[in-house]
Design a protein around this motif. Structure first.
Motif, PDB file in Angstrom:
ATOM      1  N   GLY A  92       0.950  -1.110   0.275  1.00 37.09           N
ATOM      2  CA  GLY A  92      -0.232   0.419   0.138  1.00 37.09           C
ATOM      3  C   GLY A  92       0.975   1.377  -0.305  1.00 37.09           C
ATOM      4  N   GLU A  95      -0.955   6.382  -3.987  1.00 35.57           N
ATOM      5  CA  GLU A  95      -2.059   7.216  -3.665  1.00 35.57           C
ATOM      6  C   GLU A  95      -2.933   8.161  -4.205  1.00 35.57           C
ATOM      7  N   LYS A 127      -5.433   4.922  -0.565  1.00 31.45           N
ATOM      8  CA  LYS A 127      -4.375   4.598  -1.652  1.00 31.45           C
ATOM      9  C   LYS A 127      -5.448   3.955  -2.729  1.00 31.45           C
ATOM     10  N   ILE A 130      -3.764  -0.406  -5.817  1.00 33.64           N
ATOM     11  CA  ILE A 130      -3.371  -1.840  -5.246  1.00 33.64           C
ATOM     12  C   ILE A 130      -3.520  -2.914  -5.307  1.00 33.64           C
ATOM     13  N   GLY A 133      -5.420  -5.677  -3.779  1.00 33.06           N
ATOM     14  CA  GLY A 133      -5.976  -4.809  -2.534  1.00 33.06           C
ATOM     15  C   GLY A 133      -7.763  -5.485  -2.472  1.00 33.06           C
ATOM     16  N   TYR A 139      -1.374  -6.342   4.622  1.00 30.12           N
ATOM     17  CA  TYR A 139      -0.977  -4.959   3.735  1.00 30.12           C
ATOM     18  C   TYR A 139       0.617  -4.518   4.429  1.00 30.12           C
ATOM     19  N   VAL A 141       1.524  -1.204   4.090  1.00 31.96           N
ATOM     20  CA  VAL A 141       0.805   0.619   4.548  1.00 31.96           C
ATOM     21  C   VAL A 141       1.980   1.827   4.442  1.00 31.96           C
ATOM     22  N   GLN A 163     -11.554  -2.342   1.789  1.00 26.15           N
ATOM     23  CA  GLN A 163     -11.504  -2.171   0.386  1.00 26.15           C
ATOM     24  C   GLN A 163     -12.351  -1.488  -0.633  1.00 26.15           C
ATOM     25  N   LEU A 180      -7.862   1.529  -0.748  1.00 26.57           N
ATOM     26  CA  LEU A 180      -8.018   1.404   0.296  1.00 26.57           C
ATOM     27  C   LEU A 180      -8.181   1.991   1.337  1.00 26.57           C
TER      28      LEU A 180
END
Length: 230
Positions: A92, A95, A127, A130, A133, A139, A141, A163, A180
């Motif tokens: 993660g 962005e 995020k 991913i 994801g 994860y 992050v 998610q 995320l």
């Protein structure tokens, strides 16, 4: 356009195929494969299906921050669990606003202090894009702590952690790609990778040294398969 969970679970099952063991050091229950082993497996998997190959890549991309930056205790715990339980992992970092510019990340990790001691962090942010994801069990992050960008381990089901739905993609559609969302997600201080704030970007750079090889092998494997079909 469906993530084949049952295929990934079978590939990761230590009692069946145990593919994930190739990437895990022998000390933690894996096979300790080297760069050439990883290249060959990545090339052959991509020749069959890039989506499933990407699902496998994402687990090792996700676990690499632990491999390159985790304490000995963190590596033994998490890599041991991934080996034994065949966990799916996601990375993660990216962005919506920052893209792949990790230095511009907005996700925050606020320390939780009890007495004079930090007991954990509350992570808030989003995020995007991913891999694995929406399906992962664990994860890693990247969030901005007071001391700088820092990696944390977050488990699926943590309060405040959700998610998004799978992204509609032009290709590689069997790979799950999702956003995320983290809203005051509490992470114990023991899950700060490396135990020191501010090491996240250095750890991320080290991770990409591994994954570039896999991505290049994917292109090669898929390319050979296309040439063979043509």
């Amino acid at each position: 356009d469906r993530f084949p969970t049952e295929v990934l679970r079978e590939l990761y099952d230590p009692n069946q195929f145990g593919l994930h063991l190739l990437f895990i050091p022998e000390a933690y229950g894996g096979l300790g494969g080297g760069a050439y082993d990883i290249y060959r497996v990545s090339e052959l998997m991509a020749a069959i299906d890039l989506g499933i190959a990407t699902g496998v890549l994402a687990t090792f991309l996700g676990s690499d921050p632990i491999t390159v930056g985790g304490t000995e205790e963190q590596q033994a715990h998490w890599m041991g669990r991934i080996a034994e339980e065949g966990l799916l992992v996601a990375y993660g970092a990216t962005e919506p606003q920052a893209g792949s510019d990790l230095a511009a990340l907005k996700t925050r990790a606020e320390p939780v202090v009890e007495g004079d001691k930090i007991t954990g962090y509350k992570i808030t942010g989003r995020k995007q894009w991913i891999s694995n994801g929406g399906e992962a069990d664990v994860y890693t992050v990247l969030a901005l702590a007071p001391g700088g960008p820092t990696w944390f381990v977050v488990e699926r089901g943590a309060e405040g952690f959700t998610q998004g739905k799978p992204e509609e993609k032009h290709g590689i559609r069997a790979s799950n790609t999702a956003a995320l969302f983290l809203e005051d997600v509490f992470v114990p201080v023991e899950r700060m990778i490396g135990g020191v704030e501010g090491q996240g970007l250095l750890q991320a750079q080290a991770v990409f040294g591994y994954t570039r090889l896999m991505v290049a092998a994917f292109g090669l494997g898929a390319g050979w398969a296309a040439l063979k079909k043509a």
